[in-house]
Enzyme design. Structure first.
Site, PDB file in Angstrom:
ATOM      1  N   ASP A   1       0.836  -1.198   0.000  1.00  0.00           N
ATOM      2  CA  ASP A   1       0.000   0.000   0.000  1.00  0.00           C
ATOM      3  C   ASP A   1       0.870   1.246   0.000  1.00  0.00           C
ATOM      4  O   ASP A   1       0.490   2.300   0.502  1.00  0.00           O
ATOM      5  CB  ASP A   1      -0.936   0.004   1.220  1.00  0.00           C
ATOM      6  CG  ASP A   1      -2.081   0.990   1.060  1.00  0.00           C
ATOM      7  OD1 ASP A   1      -2.686   1.373   2.079  1.00  0.00           O
ATOM      8  OD2 ASP A   1      -2.363   1.387  -0.091  1.00  0.00           O
TER       9      ASP A   1
ATOM     10  N   LYS B   1       2.990   3.313  -5.716  1.00  0.00           N
ATOM     11  CA  LYS B   1       2.470   2.327  -6.684  1.00  0.00           C
ATOM     12  C   LYS B   1       3.552   1.892  -7.668  1.00  0.00           C
ATOM     13  O   LYS B   1       3.557   0.743  -8.089  1.00  0.00           O
ATOM     14  CB  LYS B   1       1.249   2.895  -7.406  1.00  0.00           C
ATOM     15  CG  LYS B   1       0.188   3.469  -6.449  1.00  0.00           C
ATOM     16  CD  LYS B   1      -0.075   2.578  -5.232  1.00  0.00           C
ATOM     17  CE  LYS B   1      -0.687   3.360  -4.068  1.00  0.00           C
ATOM     18  NZ  LYS B   1      -0.681   2.594  -2.789  1.00  0.00           N
TER      19      LYS B   1
ATOM     20  N   ASP C   1      -3.048  -3.007  -2.816  1.00  0.00           N
ATOM     21  CA  ASP C   1      -4.109  -2.011  -2.863  1.00  0.00           C
ATOM     22  C   ASP C   1      -3.920  -1.139  -4.112  1.00  0.00           C
ATOM     23  O   ASP C   1      -2.822  -1.048  -4.665  1.00  0.00           O
ATOM     24  CB  ASP C   1      -4.071  -1.124  -1.604  1.00  0.00           C
ATOM     25  CG  ASP C   1      -5.293  -0.200  -1.522  1.00  0.00           C
ATOM     26  OD1 ASP C   1      -5.181   0.881  -0.917  1.00  0.00           O
ATOM     27  OD2 ASP C   1      -6.355  -0.548  -2.076  1.00  0.00           O
ATOM     28  N   ASN C   2      -4.983  -0.496  -4.577  1.00  0.00           N
ATOM     29  CA  ASN C   2      -4.915   0.559  -5.589  1.00  0.00           C
ATOM     30  C   ASN C   2      -4.431   0.112  -6.962  1.00  0.00           C
ATOM     31  O   ASN C   2      -3.809   0.897  -7.700  1.00  0.00           O
ATOM     32  CB  ASN C   2      -3.996   1.701  -5.122  1.00  0.00           C
ATOM     33  CG  ASN C   2      -4.329   2.194  -3.750  1.00  0.00           C
ATOM     34  OD1 ASN C   2      -3.526   2.051  -2.824  1.00  0.00           O
ATOM     35  ND2 ASN C   2      -5.502   2.763  -3.577  1.00  0.00           N
TER      36      ASN C   2
ATOM     37  N   GLU D   1     -11.210   4.203  -1.778  1.00  0.00           N
ATOM     38  CA  GLU D   1     -11.739   4.470  -0.437  1.00  0.00           C
ATOM     39  C   GLU D   1     -12.615   5.732  -0.412  1.00  0.00           C
ATOM     40  O   GLU D   1     -12.266   6.762  -0.962  1.00  0.00           O
ATOM     41  CB  GLU D   1     -10.599   4.594   0.593  1.00  0.00           C
ATOM     42  CG  GLU D   1      -9.458   5.492   0.196  1.00  0.00           C
ATOM     43  CD  GLU D   1      -8.326   4.755  -0.487  1.00  0.00           C
ATOM     44  OE1 GLU D   1      -8.563   3.678  -1.068  1.00  0.00           O
ATOM     45  OE2 GLU D   1      -7.203   5.252  -0.471  1.00  0.00           O
TER      46      GLU D   1
HETATM   47  N1  LIG Z   1       8.373   2.052   3.028  1.00  0.00           N
HETATM   48  C1  LIG Z   1       8.081   2.788   1.930  1.00  0.00           C
HETATM   49  N2  LIG Z   1       8.830   2.646   0.812  1.00  0.00           N
HETATM   50  C2  LIG Z   1       8.522   3.370  -0.268  1.00  0.00           C
HETATM   51  N3  LIG Z   1       7.540   4.306  -0.321  1.00  0.00           N
HETATM   52  C3  LIG Z   1       6.823   4.509   0.784  1.00  0.00           C
HETATM   53  C4  LIG Z   1       7.020   3.750   1.922  1.00  0.00           C
HETATM   54  N4  LIG Z   1       6.146   4.153   2.858  1.00  0.00           N
HETATM   55  C5  LIG Z   1       5.404   5.124   2.301  1.00  0.00           C
HETATM   56  N5  LIG Z   1       5.819   5.377   1.075  1.00  0.00           N
HETATM   57  C6  LIG Z   1       5.365   6.474   0.270  1.00  0.00           C
HETATM   58  C7  LIG Z   1       3.982   6.298  -0.276  1.00  0.00           C
HETATM   59  O1  LIG Z   1       3.015   6.277   0.768  1.00  0.00           O
HETATM   60  C8  LIG Z   1       1.678   6.452   0.366  1.00  0.00           C
HETATM   61  C9  LIG Z   1       1.322   5.470  -0.753  1.00  0.00           C
HETATM   62  N6  LIG Z   1      -0.137   5.408  -1.024  1.00  0.00           N
HETATM   63  C10 LIG Z   1      -0.682   6.165  -1.985  1.00  0.00           C
HETATM   64  O2  LIG Z   1       0.001   6.929  -2.645  1.00  0.00           O
HETATM   65  C11 LIG Z   1      -2.174   6.102  -2.207  1.00  0.00           C
HETATM   66  C12 LIG Z   1      -2.770   7.092  -2.969  1.00  0.00           C
HETATM   67  C13 LIG Z   1      -4.164   7.091  -3.185  1.00  0.00           C
HETATM   68  C14 LIG Z   1      -4.800   8.165  -4.000  1.00  0.00           C
HETATM   69  C15 LIG Z   1      -4.358   9.490  -3.895  1.00  0.00           C
HETATM   70  C16 LIG Z   1      -4.957  10.485  -4.658  1.00  0.00           C
HETATM   71  C17 LIG Z   1      -6.009  10.169  -5.526  1.00  0.00           C
HETATM   72  F1  LIG Z   1      -6.606  11.135  -6.241  1.00  0.00           F
HETATM   73  C18 LIG Z   1      -6.459   8.866  -5.647  1.00  0.00           C
HETATM   74  C19 LIG Z   1      -5.847   7.854  -4.885  1.00  0.00           C
HETATM   75  C20 LIG Z   1      -4.960   6.080  -2.635  1.00  0.00           C
HETATM   76  C21 LIG Z   1      -4.358   5.082  -1.874  1.00  0.00           C
HETATM   77  O3  LIG Z   1      -5.098   4.069  -1.326  1.00  0.00           O
HETATM   78  C22 LIG Z   1      -2.965   5.065  -1.666  1.00  0.00           C
HETATM   79  O4  LIG Z   1      -2.433   4.032  -0.946  1.00  0.00           O
HETATM   80 MG   LIG Z   2      -3.918   2.478  -0.709  1.00  0.00          MG
END
Ligand SMILES: Nc1ncnc2c1ncn2CCOCCNC(=O)c1cc(-c2ccc(F)cc2)cc(O)c1O
Ligand SMILES: [Mg+2]
Length: 221
Positions: free
Chosen positions: A141, A144, A169-170, A199
């Site tokens: 999660d 992406k 997810d996603n 969500e």
């Molecule tokens: N340990 C690691 N290593 C690397 N990277 C890492 C990390 N730990 C964190 N990160 C950074 C990334 O963390 C957040 C990732 N999640 C999302 O970006 C996300 C975005 C939306 C979304 C946003 C806007 C819209 F319009 C529509 C959908 C929906 C979701 O359900 C999402 O999960």
């Molecule tokens: Mg997500």
């Protein structure tokens, strides 16, 4: 604004959720995101699918990539026995700070190991840092475009065993097209898609469940 969205989400948990009650923490976050501010938790609709896949896998070792505010950590750990090893990685320190408090409010702080750092850096150290050989269940999660390199890294580090389940997810929104192509065409995974919605919205999204079939050669033997 003085506070961040994760901090306002945490405040809603502190005010509306019963300390030590994971279900009330989940309900408080879903209420906040439905009525106050959208936030990128897996949410209640996809969360119910996550619950069902976790229960059917009944894992003893779990890895989550991308903790955010701890919503899915609470969802997963509330279903599993105390002996379960649960490791969650979050690279954003502000998210991690909020997640620790959300997890604590749910009373699950003794079951969750939250590590700050990048998945690419931490995955190769998993075995040494935690004495874990393989993960029975992995929840993707995080970024992406990290899904594909990270599932390959898990394979290369020998952290997946026959029957290990990776739930992502996603896969439609924001989307992980290269990841989907890989797990759906690889002979080492058996994949299926759970259609759902982003969500707290009506936007189409879903989860991909990929079961590792073992360290077999690329060609069908
Ligand atoms: N340990 C690691 N290593 C690397 N990277 C890492 C990390 N730990 C964190 N990160 C950074 C990334 O963390 C957040 C990732 N999640 C999302 O970006 C996300 C975005 C939306 C979304 C946003 C806007 C819209 F319009 C529509 C959908 C929906 C979701 O359900 C999402 O999960
Ligand atoms: Mg997500």
């Amino acid at each position: 604004t003085r506070t961040s969205r994760p901090q306002r989400l945490l405040q809603a948990v502190c005010i509306n959720a019963v300390r030590g009650n994971p279900d009330s923490v989940i309900a408080a976050i879903d209420h906040f995101c439905q009525n106050q501010e959208w936030a990128m938790n897996v949410g209640d609709e996809k969360g119910a699918i996550l619950d069902s896949v976790v229960m059917e896998t009944s894992p003893s070792t779990v890895l989550e990539l991308g903790t955010y505010c701890g919503y899915s950590a609470v969802r997963i750990m509330r279903l599993l026995p105390p002996a379960t090893r649960f490791i969650t990685l979050e690279m954003n320190p502000d998210y991690a700070a909020v997640a620790r408090q959300v997890i604590q409010h749910a009373g699950l702080q003794d079951k969750v190991c939250l590590v700050e750092g990048k998945s690419a850096d931490l995955i190769p150290k998993m075995a040494d840092m935690f004495g874990i050989r393989t993960f029975d269940f992995v929840f993707f999660d995080h970024w992406k475009d990290c899904y594909l390199p990270d599932i390959r890294l898990l394979e290369d580090c020998g952290l997946l065993d026959q029957g290990s389940v990776v739930l992502a997810d996603n896969v439609l929104c924001p989307g992980a097209p290269e990841y989907l192509d890989y797990v759906r065409s690889s002979l080492r995974f058996s994949s299926r898609f759970y259609r759902s919605h982003l969500e707290y919205t009506r936007v189409l999204d879903g989860l991909e469940r990929s079961e590792y079939l073992g360290h077999r050669d690329a060609q069908r033997d």
